[in-house]
Design an enzyme around this catalytic site. Sequence first.
Site, mmCIF file in Angstrom:
data_model
loop_
_atom_site.group_PDB
_atom_site.id
_atom_site.type_symbol
_atom_site.label_atom_id
_atom_site.label_comp_id
_atom_site.label_asym_id
_atom_site.label_seq_id
_atom_site.Cartn_x
_atom_site.Cartn_y
_atom_site.Cartn_z
ATOM 1 C CE1 TYR A 73 -4.219 -1.298 -0.628
ATOM 2 C CE2 TYR A 73 -3.300 -3.082 0.665
ATOM 3 C CZ TYR A 73 -4.201 -2.543 -0.143
ATOM 4 O OH TYR A 73 -5.339 -3.141 -0.572
ATOM 5 C CG HIS A 128 -13.595 -0.889 -3.103
ATOM 6 N ND1 HIS A 128 -13.580 -1.586 -4.425
ATOM 7 C CD2 HIS A 128 -14.927 -1.380 -2.907
ATOM 8 C CE1 HIS A 128 -14.256 -2.595 -4.755
ATOM 9 N NE2 HIS A 128 -15.428 -2.399 -3.876
ATOM 10 C CB CYS A 189 -4.852 2.684 16.659
ATOM 11 S SG CYS A 189 -6.097 3.703 17.087
HETATM 12 C C1 BJW Z 1 -9.437 -0.558 -19.196
HETATM 13 C C2 BJW Z 1 -8.143 0.119 -19.482
HETATM 14 C C3 BJW Z 1 -8.258 1.412 -20.077
HETATM 15 C C4 BJW Z 1 -7.743 -1.791 -18.399
HETATM 16 N N1 BJW Z 1 -9.489 1.937 -20.339
HETATM 17 N N2 BJW Z 1 -10.592 -0.128 -19.418
HETATM 18 C C5 BJW Z 1 -21.808 -11.602 -4.239
HETATM 19 C C6 BJW Z 1 -21.478 -12.725 -4.932
HETATM 20 C C7 BJW Z 1 -20.218 -13.236 -4.871
HETATM 21 C C8 BJW Z 1 -19.244 -12.882 -3.748
HETATM 22 C C9 BJW Z 1 -19.617 -11.747 -3.119
HETATM 23 C C10 BJW Z 1 -20.986 -11.227 -3.187
HETATM 24 N N3 BJW Z 1 -20.993 -10.428 -2.367
HETATM 25 C C11 BJW Z 1 -19.811 -10.191 -1.703
HETATM 26 C C12 BJW Z 1 -19.088 -11.100 -2.105
HETATM 27 C C13 BJW Z 1 -17.524 -11.400 -1.671
HETATM 28 C C14 BJW Z 1 -16.501 -10.556 -2.233
HETATM 29 C C15 BJW Z 1 -16.698 -10.659 -3.701
HETATM 30 O O1 BJW Z 1 -16.954 -9.737 -4.561
HETATM 31 N N4 BJW Z 1 -15.666 -11.592 -4.150
HETATM 32 C C16 BJW Z 1 -15.784 -11.701 -5.667
HETATM 33 C C17 BJW Z 1 -14.239 -11.836 -6.204
HETATM 34 C C18 BJW Z 1 -16.836 -12.756 -6.230
HETATM 35 N N5 BJW Z 1 -16.860 -8.970 -1.952
HETATM 36 C C19 BJW Z 1 -16.554 -8.499 -0.768
HETATM 37 O O2 BJW Z 1 -16.123 -9.141 0.095
HETATM 38 C C20 BJW Z 1 -16.806 -7.135 -0.389
HETATM 39 N N6 BJW Z 1 -17.241 -6.954 0.699
HETATM 40 C C21 BJW Z 1 -18.750 -7.271 1.282
HETATM 41 O O3 BJW Z 1 -19.530 -7.288 0.176
HETATM 42 O O4 BJW Z 1 -19.162 -7.351 2.277
HETATM 43 C C22 BJW Z 1 -20.083 -8.121 2.677
HETATM 44 C C23 BJW Z 1 -19.734 -9.634 2.828
HETATM 45 C C24 BJW Z 1 -18.782 -9.872 3.348
HETATM 46 C C25 BJW Z 1 -18.461 -11.342 2.950
HETATM 47 C C26 BJW Z 1 -19.060 -12.213 2.271
HETATM 48 C C27 BJW Z 1 -20.319 -11.696 1.544
HETATM 49 C C28 BJW Z 1 -20.630 -10.439 1.907
HETATM 50 C C29 BJW Z 1 -15.814 -6.406 -0.499
HETATM 51 C C30 BJW Z 1 -14.863 -5.993 -1.711
HETATM 52 C C31 BJW Z 1 -13.829 -5.081 -1.632
HETATM 53 C C32 BJW Z 1 -12.583 -5.258 -2.829
HETATM 54 N N7 BJW Z 1 -11.647 -4.497 -2.574
HETATM 55 C C33 BJW Z 1 -10.694 -4.328 -3.566
HETATM 56 C C34 BJW Z 1 -9.501 -3.777 -2.844
HETATM 57 C C35 BJW Z 1 -9.301 -2.451 -2.349
HETATM 58 C C36 BJW Z 1 -8.279 -1.657 -1.933
HETATM 59 C C37 BJW Z 1 -7.098 -1.644 -2.863
HETATM 60 O O5 BJW Z 1 -7.422 -0.963 -3.944
HETATM 61 O O6 BJW Z 1 -6.106 -2.448 -2.788
HETATM 62 O O7 BJW Z 1 -10.953 -3.519 -4.510
HETATM 63 S S1 BJW Z 1 -10.232 -5.866 -4.531
HETATM 64 C C38 BJW Z 1 -10.216 -5.228 -6.154
HETATM 65 O O8 BJW Z 1 -11.038 -5.713 -6.974
HETATM 66 C C39 BJW Z 1 -9.990 -3.550 -5.858
HETATM 67 C C40 BJW Z 1 -11.068 -3.092 -6.892
HETATM 68 O O9 BJW Z 1 -11.642 -1.673 -6.796
HETATM 69 C C41 BJW Z 1 -11.805 -4.210 -7.312
HETATM 70 C C42 BJW Z 1 -12.568 -4.139 -8.562
HETATM 71 O O10 BJW Z 1 -11.414 -4.388 -9.591
HETATM 72 P P1 BJW Z 1 -11.447 -3.578 -10.962
HETATM 73 O O11 BJW Z 1 -11.491 -2.167 -10.592
HETATM 74 O O12 BJW Z 1 -12.839 -4.033 -11.660
HETATM 75 O O13 BJW Z 1 -10.244 -3.996 -11.706
HETATM 76 P P2 BJW Z 1 -10.001 -5.152 -12.476
HETATM 77 O O14 BJW Z 1 -8.332 -5.213 -12.471
HETATM 78 O O15 BJW Z 1 -10.437 -6.525 -12.016
HETATM 79 O O16 BJW Z 1 -10.379 -4.752 -14.023
HETATM 80 C C43 BJW Z 1 -9.824 -3.680 -14.782
HETATM 81 C C44 BJW Z 1 -10.681 -3.689 -16.101
HETATM 82 O O17 BJW Z 1 -10.304 -2.423 -16.561
HETATM 83 C C45 BJW Z 1 -10.492 -4.710 -17.053
HETATM 84 O O18 BJW Z 1 -11.693 -5.262 -17.253
HETATM 85 C C46 BJW Z 1 -9.694 -4.138 -18.166
HETATM 86 O O19 BJW Z 1 -10.056 -4.848 -19.361
HETATM 87 C C47 BJW Z 1 -10.225 -2.710 -17.934
HETATM 88 N N8 BJW Z 1 -8.936 -1.740 -18.562
HETATM 89 N N9 BJW Z 1 -7.083 -0.734 -19.039
HETATM 90 C C48 BJW Z 1 -10.654 0.822 -20.102
HETATM 91 N N10 BJW Z 1 -7.185 2.018 -20.318
#
Ligand code: BJW
Length: 302
Positions: A73, A128, A189
């Site tokens: 980070y 996030h 903290c």
């Molecule tokens: C371009 C480009 C260009 C490239 N132009 N495009 C329902 C179903 C299943 C699972 C769950 C559910 N609800 C909750 C869950 C569990 C979990 C989850 O979703 N898991 C999945 C993996 C299935 N979610 C959670 O745990 C969330 N909490 C929650 O829901 O609490 C209640 C709960 C808890 C436990 C169980 C159930 C419910 C919290 C999620 C937090 C995510 N955190 C992160 C880290 C944040 C801190 C940090 O930055 O380090 O967030 S993980 C990471 O992924 C980060 C991002 O914001 C997030 C999304 O990624 P993003 O932005 O989409 O990036 P990429 O790399 O995946 O994609 C980039 C895209 O850009 C690509 O498509 C490229 O093609 C494109 N691209 N260049 C245009 N120039």
Amino acid sequence: MAPNNPRYNSIPAFHEKLLKSKRILAICGAGLSAASGLPTFRGAGGLWRNHEATSLATPAAFEDNPGLVWLFYAYRRHMALTAQPNAGHHALAALARKLPGGFLCLSQNVDGLHPRAGHPAEQLRLLHGSLFDIKCNEYCGWIQRDNFDDPFCPALAAASVDVNPGETLPLLDPGQPLAEIPRKEIPKCPNCTAGLQRPGVVWFYESLDEEMMSGVDRWIKDEPVDVVLVIGTSSQVYPAAGYAEKARGKNTSVVTVNLEPEGEVKLARKQDFVFAGDAAVLLPQLLEPIIGKPRRDGTYTP
Ligand code: BJW
């Protein structure tokens, strides 16, 4: 939607829809900041040293090795501070200023580039969190906003080194062992003194801010949403990935803006649009009927 569908990459057809739209929602992901030089999470660039970026974004990873997670980070804080908002961030900020009651931007990005592009805070929800908020890992409730210290603390100085173009930062060189950062060197903290300070971001298995989420739900339900822009996200992470469908009504167009939109193309309905390309190039063109043309530096007249 196949690439030969008239709405695939058709900017004039989208402009027609945009000009009839009163309420617009954007959902942004890491691809929006790619043109600013910040890596995405999945696919190329998703590895930090030999760790999957997403494997470091969990409470368990921090519990196990807070020094390693903090280095990741601290490096991202340094990169984000060195980066500049791109034309995509500026176009969204300009749209917000033009439509004060009609545009809300939900961003998964924690890099601070939306606020630095002048996006009005009341039209931005950082789903996030932020790299520049610091909180207690024991959930005592302590939080410090807008901490831009770089390095964050002396033990993390290796993450804030600048190198010449083409050179590898020693911290990222897999051939060089990573120095262990003992727990005692991570700031405590100041409130409860028991917890460690941690980045104010939302990790997997942590809940997003409930008040923020109910506010988003209210905005979506308030009146029909005409356009949902899904920008630079793989739409794999919930709840963020669910908002496009939540906001979808009979006449809503979901508009995907992605360098590699193949996955979205299969899902698109007849009123949807898909734009394949760099969000930083496409957004100024897509939003031009409302925001006008940018100035030479990519910003817009306030
Ligand atoms: C371009 C480009 C260009 C490239 N132009 N495009 C329902 C179903 C299943 C699972 C769950 C559910 N609800 C909750 C869950 C569990 C979990 C989850 O979703 N898991 C999945 C993996 C299935 N979610 C959670 O745990 C969330 N909490 C929650 O829901 O609490 C209640 C709960 C808890 C436990 C169980 C159930 C419910 C919290 C999620 C937090 C995510 N955190 C992160 C880290 C944040 C801190 C940090 O930055 O380090 O967030 S993980 C990471 O992924 C980060 C991002 O914001 C997030 C999304 O990624 P993003 O932005 O989409 O990036 P990429 O790399 O995946 O994609 C980039 C895209 O850009 C690509 O498509 C490229 O093609 C494109 N691209 N260049 C245009 N120039």
